[in-house]
Design a protein around this motif. Structure first.
Motif, mmCIF file in Angstrom:
data_model
loop_
_atom_site.group_PDB
_atom_site.id
_atom_site.type_symbol
_atom_site.label_atom_id
_atom_site.label_comp_id
_atom_site.label_asym_id
_atom_site.label_seq_id
_atom_site.Cartn_x
_atom_site.Cartn_y
_atom_site.Cartn_z
ATOM 1 N N GLU A 99 -1.655 1.293 -26.525
ATOM 2 C CA GLU A 99 -2.734 2.066 -27.022
ATOM 3 C C GLU A 99 -2.700 0.699 -28.037
ATOM 4 O O GLU A 99 -2.547 -0.442 -28.184
ATOM 5 C CB GLU A 99 -2.357 2.822 -28.387
ATOM 6 N N ILE B 69 -2.238 6.484 -21.367
ATOM 7 C CA ILE B 69 -2.215 5.451 -20.746
ATOM 8 C C ILE B 69 -1.634 4.918 -19.288
ATOM 9 O O ILE B 69 -0.549 5.135 -19.449
ATOM 10 C CB ILE B 69 -2.111 3.926 -21.570
ATOM 11 N N ILE C 66 -9.920 -0.413 -23.890
ATOM 12 C CA ILE C 66 -8.871 0.128 -23.317
ATOM 13 C C ILE C 66 -10.108 0.395 -22.372
ATOM 14 O O ILE C 66 -10.745 1.314 -22.726
ATOM 15 C CB ILE C 66 -8.076 1.037 -23.503
ATOM 16 N N GLY D 245 -5.120 -2.426 -21.942
ATOM 17 C CA GLY D 245 -4.849 -1.328 -21.991
ATOM 18 C C GLY D 245 -5.816 -0.258 -20.635
ATOM 19 O O GLY D 245 -7.672 -0.422 -20.444
ATOM 20 N N ILE E 117 -5.251 -6.462 -16.877
ATOM 21 C CA ILE E 117 -4.080 -6.353 -19.178
ATOM 22 C C ILE E 117 -4.672 -7.827 -19.294
ATOM 23 O O ILE E 117 -3.795 -8.549 -19.047
ATOM 24 C CB ILE E 117 -3.158 -6.221 -19.041
#
Length: 409
Positions: free
Chosen positions: A140, A135, A154, A185, A170
């Protein structure tokens, strides 16, 4: 000083017939260039394979369902594997690092007035372990988010750049098909996979979220997945792990002895390496074929040097008459041959560098890597050809009788 004088004499003699000298070198030029290019392409293909294997996360298997056999005929239905199979493989097969279940779909993702069509994958955190994917920012999934099927996402680097540009994604809300999800993420850039597809053009959600919101739940197999991606620890016996997974899944699916497997296991790293090996064998074959042109070029040099000896017979006699030794004549013609081959080899190297540079700039093939030892070996080999094929004409010139040479018309 004698070598310097002989070298100057050889260059002067070659400059007298520039066109003939260039045509004589052509075989050496083509041969050296072709050998270096072929070896460079092979090295580039090998590097590409290494990158592809690394992008997959190392020692990787794909476990998928297979067509069901019924009365000797293959059914249209595919036996589905599920998350429980992944958990069992991870716990009971020695040498397995992680077994990640995987679901996939595709659809539109929207942020503000921007939208982007991308791959939508359902996973859990084991997928990042299997793929060796980190990441870049954010985090995560938590265990609770995976088990509840939370609306969190993500995103890959390509999706981030297309929808968010320079802003921080984010905590932002992303519209995924028909529901909203919070970006938690952003993945590190991964590049293209073995098929040339952009691995960064993807978003990941908890596998339960994708199943409930996009792909739908199968009544007969509510935890079914598209495939399970399995990674092994470095240094483990991949053949043994595949045998153990096969044994475990046959037992779990109650497949009788002699019955057809209801699943398929593919060692992707091995498949890519096999393809690279095929490319390497093909390039090696081409390099050997190209080497033939070096020999042909050497024969051409021998032929021209023999013609040169005949044309310059009186010159040879005159040199001997004023005190030149047979060894001086031998070295003179031998150096001419070596200069021809050495210059041809140098030009061939320059052509090879140019070809590989252009290929790398415009993405032709797998890219090429020219190694220094290959260049030095090619130049050395071209020099040896000059010695080997130039020795006989030089020897013939050195053995001419001065009186006969002076009388030659």
């Amino acid at each position: 000083m004698k070598i310097v004088i002989l070298l100057k004499t050889a260059i002067t003699a070659l400059r007298v017939n520039v066109l003939r000298s260039c045509l004589t070198m052509l075989g050496i030029i083509i041969g050296v260039a072709a050998v270096i290019i072929m070896v460079a392409m092979g090295a580039g293909a090998q590097q590409k394979v290494d990158e592809q294997i690394k992008s997959l996360g190392g020692n990787v298997f794909f476990v998928t369902g297979a067509f069901r056999q019924s009365g000797g005929a293959r059914s249209a239905s595919v036996v589905k594997i599920n998350e429980d199979d992944a958990n069992l493989i991870e716990k009971q097969v020695p040498g397995v690092e992680a077994a990640a279940p995987y679901l996939s779909a595709s659809g539109q993702v929207i942020y503000g007035n921007l939208n982007w069509s991308t791959e939508i994958d359902g996973i859990d955190n084991r997928y990042f372990v299997v793929r060796d994917w980190e990441i870049a920012s954010g985090r995560e999934f938590t265990a609770a988010e995976v088990s509840r099927g939370s609306k969190v996402v993500i995103i890959g680097e390509r999706v981030r750049s297309e929808l968010f540009g320079a802003s921080d994604p984010i905590g932002q809300t992303l519209r995924v098909t028909n529901f909203n999800a919070t970006v938690i993420g952003v993945l590190n850039e991964k590049g293209q996979d073995a098929r040339g597809e952009d691995q960064d053009d993807v978003i990941f959600l908890p596998i339960k979220t994708v199943r409930n919101k996009i792909t739908g739940v199968t009544a007969t197999n509510p935890k079914s997945v598209r495939f399970i991606q399995v990674s092994a620890y470095d240094g483990e016996d991949m053949g043994y792990i595949e045998e153990e997974m096969t044994r475990l899944l046959r037992q779990r699916m109650r497949i009788p002895v002699g019955g057809d497997d209801l699943f398929r296991i593919r060692n992707v790293s091995e498949m890519i390496a096999t393809r690279a090996e095929t490319i390497q064998v093909f390039n090696t074959l081409l390099a050997w074929v190209a080497s033939v042109s070096l020999v042909v070029g050497g024969i051409g040099i021998m032929n021209i040097m023999l013609v040169s000896v005949t044309e310059r017979t009186r010159e040879i006699g005159l040199r001997m008459a004023v005190g030149a030794k047979p060894s001086d004549i031998l070295y003179q013609f031998l150096i001419e041959s070596i200069v021809l081959c050495g210059l041809g080899g140098f030009i061939g190297v320059m052509i090879a560098y140019g070809f590989v540079f252009i290929g790398n700039q415009y993405g032709i093939g797998a890219g090429g890597i020219i190694e220094t030892q290959v260049v030095l070996l090619s130049l050395g080999f071209s020099g040896l050809i000059g010695v080997f094929f130039g020795y006989y004409p030089a020897l013939k010139a050195s053995r001419l009788a001065p009186i006969d040479a002076l009388r030659y018309e």
